[in-house]
Design an enzyme around this catalytic site. Structure first.
Site, PDB file in Angstrom:
ATOM      1  NE  ARG A  30     -78.257  -4.877   2.989  1.00  0.00           N
ATOM      2  CZ  ARG A  30     -79.358  -5.199   1.720  1.00  0.00           C
ATOM      3  NH1 ARG A  30     -78.710  -4.195   1.564  1.00  0.00           N
ATOM      4  NH2 ARG A  30     -79.632  -6.549   1.586  1.00  0.00           N
ATOM      5  CG  ASP A  31     -70.469   1.569   3.278  1.00  0.00           C
ATOM      6  OD1 ASP A  31     -70.034   1.576   2.575  1.00  0.00           O
ATOM      7  OD2 ASP A  31     -70.673   2.121   3.942  1.00  0.00           O
ATOM      8  CG  ASN A  88     -64.609   5.918  -4.453  1.00  0.00           C
ATOM      9  OD1 ASN A  88     -64.779   6.882  -5.320  1.00  0.00           O
ATOM     10  ND2 ASN A  88     -65.088   6.321  -3.092  1.00  0.00           N
ATOM     11  CG  HIS A 101     -63.903  -1.259  -1.531  1.00  0.00           C
ATOM     12  ND1 HIS A 101     -62.942  -0.799  -1.903  1.00  0.00           N
ATOM     13  CD2 HIS A 101     -65.375   0.117  -1.458  1.00  0.00           C
ATOM     14  CE1 HIS A 101     -63.205   0.212  -1.082  1.00  0.00           C
ATOM     15  NE2 HIS A 101     -63.959   0.761  -0.857  1.00  0.00           N
ATOM     16  CG  HIS A 103     -69.133   2.055  -3.462  1.00  0.00           C
ATOM     17  ND1 HIS A 103     -69.086   2.573  -1.401  1.00  0.00           N
ATOM     18  CD2 HIS A 103     -67.806   2.296  -3.378  1.00  0.00           C
ATOM     19  CE1 HIS A 103     -67.390   3.016  -1.278  1.00  0.00           C
ATOM     20  NE2 HIS A 103     -67.489   2.206  -1.902  1.00  0.00           N
TER      21      HIS A 103
HETATM   22  P1  AMP Z   1     -63.793   4.098   0.538  1.00  0.00           P
HETATM   23  O1  AMP Z   1     -63.569   5.392   0.200  1.00  0.00           O
HETATM   24  O2  AMP Z   1     -64.544   3.658  -1.603  1.00  0.00           O
HETATM   25  O3  AMP Z   1     -62.732   3.590  -0.008  1.00  0.00           O
HETATM   26  O4  AMP Z   1     -65.050   2.892   0.142  1.00  0.00           O
HETATM   27  C1  AMP Z   1     -65.064   2.015   1.360  1.00  0.00           C
HETATM   28  C2  AMP Z   1     -66.794   2.425   2.274  1.00  0.00           C
HETATM   29  O5  AMP Z   1     -67.060   1.258   3.153  1.00  0.00           O
HETATM   30  C3  AMP Z   1     -67.393   3.751   3.046  1.00  0.00           C
HETATM   31  O6  AMP Z   1     -68.149   3.728   2.501  1.00  0.00           O
HETATM   32  C4  AMP Z   1     -67.402   2.870   4.302  1.00  0.00           C
HETATM   33  O7  AMP Z   1     -68.596   3.318   4.751  1.00  0.00           O
HETATM   34  C5  AMP Z   1     -67.379   1.529   3.985  1.00  0.00           C
HETATM   35  N1  AMP Z   1     -67.032   0.779   5.374  1.00  0.00           N
HETATM   36  C6  AMP Z   1     -65.751   1.345   6.063  1.00  0.00           C
HETATM   37  N2  AMP Z   1     -65.019   0.340   7.619  1.00  0.00           N
HETATM   38  C7  AMP Z   1     -66.989  -0.566   7.068  1.00  0.00           C
HETATM   39  C8  AMP Z   1     -67.091  -2.253   7.744  1.00  0.00           C
HETATM   40  N3  AMP Z   1     -66.309  -2.518   8.647  1.00  0.00           N
HETATM   41  N4  AMP Z   1     -68.256  -2.786   7.157  1.00  0.00           N
HETATM   42  C9  AMP Z   1     -68.935  -1.953   5.907  1.00  0.00           C
HETATM   43  N5  AMP Z   1     -68.253  -0.634   6.157  1.00  0.00           N
HETATM   44  C10 AMP Z   1     -67.363  -0.067   6.078  1.00  0.00           C
END
Ligand code: AMP
Ligand code: ZN
Length: 115
Positions: A30-31, A88, A101, A103
């Site tokens: 989970r984010d 992204n 990743h 989403h």
């Molecule tokens: P992006 O901007 O597409 O690289 O998305 C990165 C995502 O990772 C964001 O939605 C953050 O909220 C999420 N994120 C960052 N660190 C963590 C973590 N330790 N555990 C879960 N989600 C994370």
């Protein structure tokens, strides 16, 4: 494995996350900053920086990311209503964590434009 990568650390259980699925190829968790009732990140277990770093041999792995997304959407109860999958890529694409990743976002009606 990249020593400084938070998603590699989640994959190897060195960092905490709410894991919802794991197998030999991918991990889903989970984010920490959900933008919708369901917001799950699905990552390859091996460190791949972004879509820009993909090689032809990664094609089965990327297909697997999508079938895991489909399965998780069903488990989360959002498959029927629909959901959004986002990857992204690079700074201008909004990527902030440089471990590829997907989403999986759902549980509410998405608006356009994305984001
Ligand atoms: P992006 O901007 O597409 O690289 O998305 C990165 C995502 O990772 C964001 O939605 C953050 O909220 C999420 N994120 C960052 N660190 C963590 C973590 N330790 N555990 C879960 N989600 C994370
Ligand atoms: Zn990584």
């Amino acid at each position: 494995m990249s020593d400084s990568c938070i998603f590699c650390k989640i994959v190897s259980d060195e960092a905490k996350a709410t894991i919802v699925f794991r197998d030999g190829q991918v991990t889903a968790f989970r984010d920490t900053h959900p933008v919708a009732p369901t917001h799950i990140l699905i990552v390859p277990n091996k460190h791949i920086e972004s879509v820009s770093a993909l090689e032809i041999e990664d094609e089965p792995l990327i297909g697997h990311l999508f079938t895991v997304a489909r399965k998780l959407a069903e488990e989360e109860g959002i498959a029927k209503g629909g959901y959004r999958l986002i990857t992204n890529t690079g700074t201008n694409g909004g990527q902030t964590i440089f471990h590829l990743h997907l989403h999986l976002i759902g549980g509410q009606r998405m608006r356009h434009p994305m984001g």
